[in-house]
Design a protein around this motif. Sequence first.
Motif, PDB file in Angstrom:
ATOM      1  N   THR A 186       0.830  -1.205   0.000  1.00  0.00           N
ATOM      2  CA  THR A 186       0.000   0.000   0.000  1.00  0.00           C
ATOM      3  C   THR A 186       0.865   1.257   0.000  1.00  0.00           C
ATOM      4  N   GLN A 197      -7.480   0.604  -0.115  1.00  0.00           N
ATOM      5  CA  GLN A 197      -7.646  -0.652   0.601  1.00  0.00           C
ATOM      6  C   GLN A 197      -8.769  -0.546   1.627  1.00  0.00           C
ATOM      7  N   ASP A 221      -6.165  -1.388  -4.901  1.00  0.00           N
ATOM      8  CA  ASP A 221      -5.584  -1.916  -3.669  1.00  0.00           C
ATOM      9  C   ASP A 221      -6.549  -2.914  -3.027  1.00  0.00           C
ATOM     10  N   GLU A 222      -6.267  -4.169  -3.189  1.00  0.00           N
ATOM     11  CA  GLU A 222      -7.090  -5.257  -2.662  1.00  0.00           C
ATOM     12  C   GLU A 222      -8.564  -5.108  -3.018  1.00  0.00           C
TER      13      GLU A 222
HETATM   14 MG   LIG Z   1      -2.048  -2.654   2.113  1.00  0.00          MG
END
Ligand SMILES: [Mg+2]
Lengths: 328, 265
Positions: B44, B86, B177-178
Amino acid sequence: MKTLRKYRWVLICLLLAVALILPQVISSYLAGILCRILLFGTLAGSLNVINGYSGQMNIGHAGFVCIGAYTGAILATRTGVPFVLQLVCGGILASLVAWVLSKPMQRLKGIYLAIITMGFCEITRIISLNWVGLTGGPLGIKNIPAPVFFGVKFNTPERYAYIFLAILVIFTFLTGRVLNSRVGRAWISIREDDLAARSLGVKLGHYRSINLMYGAFFAGVCGAAMGPYYRYIASDMFSMDMSFNILSMVILGGQGTLIGPIVGAAIINTVTEAFRFAQEYRMVLYAVIIIAMMWIRPQGLIGVSNSMLSGRGIVKKRGRGQKNERPA
Amino acid sequence: MNVLLESKDVCKYFGGLKAVQKVNMRVRQGDVFGIIGPNGAGKTTFFNLCSGIYSPTSGQILFEGEDISHLRPEDIAKRGIARTFQNIQLFKFMTVLDNVKIGFHLSTRTNMLDAMLHTRRYRQDEEMIQTQGRRILEKVGLAEYASLPAGNLPYGIQRKVEIARALALEPKMILLDEPAAGMNPMETDSLRQFILQLNQEGYTIVVIEHDMKFVMNSCSRILVLNFGEKIFEGTPEQVRSDPGVNEAYFGKSGYWKEAQEDAEG
Ligand SMILES: [Mg+2]
Ligand SMILES: Nc1ncnc2c1ncn2[C@@H]1O[C@H](COP(=O)(O)OP(=O)(O)OP(=O)(O)O)[C@@H](O)[C@H]1O
């Protein structure tokens, strides 16, 4: 809320009609209260644009009112500038000062903004108290001429109410439009999540700056309108007391709503007036109202849930690994 | 194909903590580029460097050959990098459609005066973002949620709103992000399909993901981070068979085997 929105226009027309007729049928004393409500309605509204819509914690709004008031009063007493231009100049000067103030404010958040704006409010008050040549110092500026429209002198509360009403209507109309546009959405996005807003290309500094300038403009206009109403201004009218007064109207009515601050202004002005007999103690009552409000309904009377105060604490952030998303 | 995003010896230190350490990476135009690594590996943080939220302690990040290391997030967005977060950073009290509308900020020009006077520019802009916003929601499969406040929606939906918002920017590259976190296997699979579809349409995609199946089946190249350092970069097959990655990243916990079986099955 849904039904309220549906009948919004009916409600607005009704309110307008009442406001138009009211000054004609009530006593001069009541017209004075009405004037205060309309004036503070605009002031609270303009503060709400800053606090409620872009999330910049401004607690020194009276500073902008002060600048507008002195600009207007000086123009009114020393030049022949027409009334409307006095208002506009008051607004523009307050707005310019807001632009300067926004520079140090750009990189700060929350409580730091509160400290800066409070300092600003005190500084303007002290300057206006001490710059005797320009502001009349402790004596203030007296004999500010009342405006004349169509041969009618607006020198009574009954008449002046229309001026305050016009300012409030214009402010609300324009603000409604701005909020429902690219500019207003940018403000709200900054309030909701400045990092996300920035990563979508919203220039944080720029939009915070014009937001402050917009709110300050209308505070300046109100300030310039106050002089000819009271016929007199002095620096102690624009202390932090006034700032907190305006702020509590916004909080009571509901931040981040267009109509909330006007309701807040109406309630606070009526209550403090109704309890005038209690003298100093009415301030206690006033404090109780605010505290109770924060307790029972932190989003304000009208606020749905999108107020700054309610939003932050109640809605929990979810997701894992969230510790690091924001720069320290 | 030409390199779109490149990082050269990028480091980011938080005090003594080396969150990202000398990472080199090249994302070519048209890639679906995966970044994997255990928790706290610096993934991240690396995204935050690429999107301007942090400035690198040292090293350089180039986008289309130009140094963007010290640009602000708003300027990087303007150059064509969009991202999701995220921990889901939606404008919670705005509707889903309004969230997407903010994404059009850069492609519209309405200023305050336009808004006050409802000029032609205002009307054109509003009409454009209304129709385009709806079109994007349709495309992402969120049309039915358009007028709901974004903050009240289920997890998986919120992640999609973030993607929709990023798409409104019309970026060249999207950093995810994810994106599958909090989704069930079925949602994850349809998200994977969707990401591949976006890639077909010409978006270059960089995705951080823990779901091995997701990564192995959708990425053309993968970067493996561990304790802030790059330990491998290559195709999914190479990553799978690299003993170094196996050893350093997955250890002997059996996690890797599991993940592999997962990816195949
Ligand atoms: Mg992360
Ligand atoms: N702003 C910050 N200040 C201090 N340390 C930070 C900051 N941001 C991240 N870190 C630290 O840097 C390291 C890398 O964090 P990062 O969030 O990039 O990992 P990650 O690979 O995304 O992990 P996850 O899979 O859990 O999301 C962690 O040890 C984290 O605690």
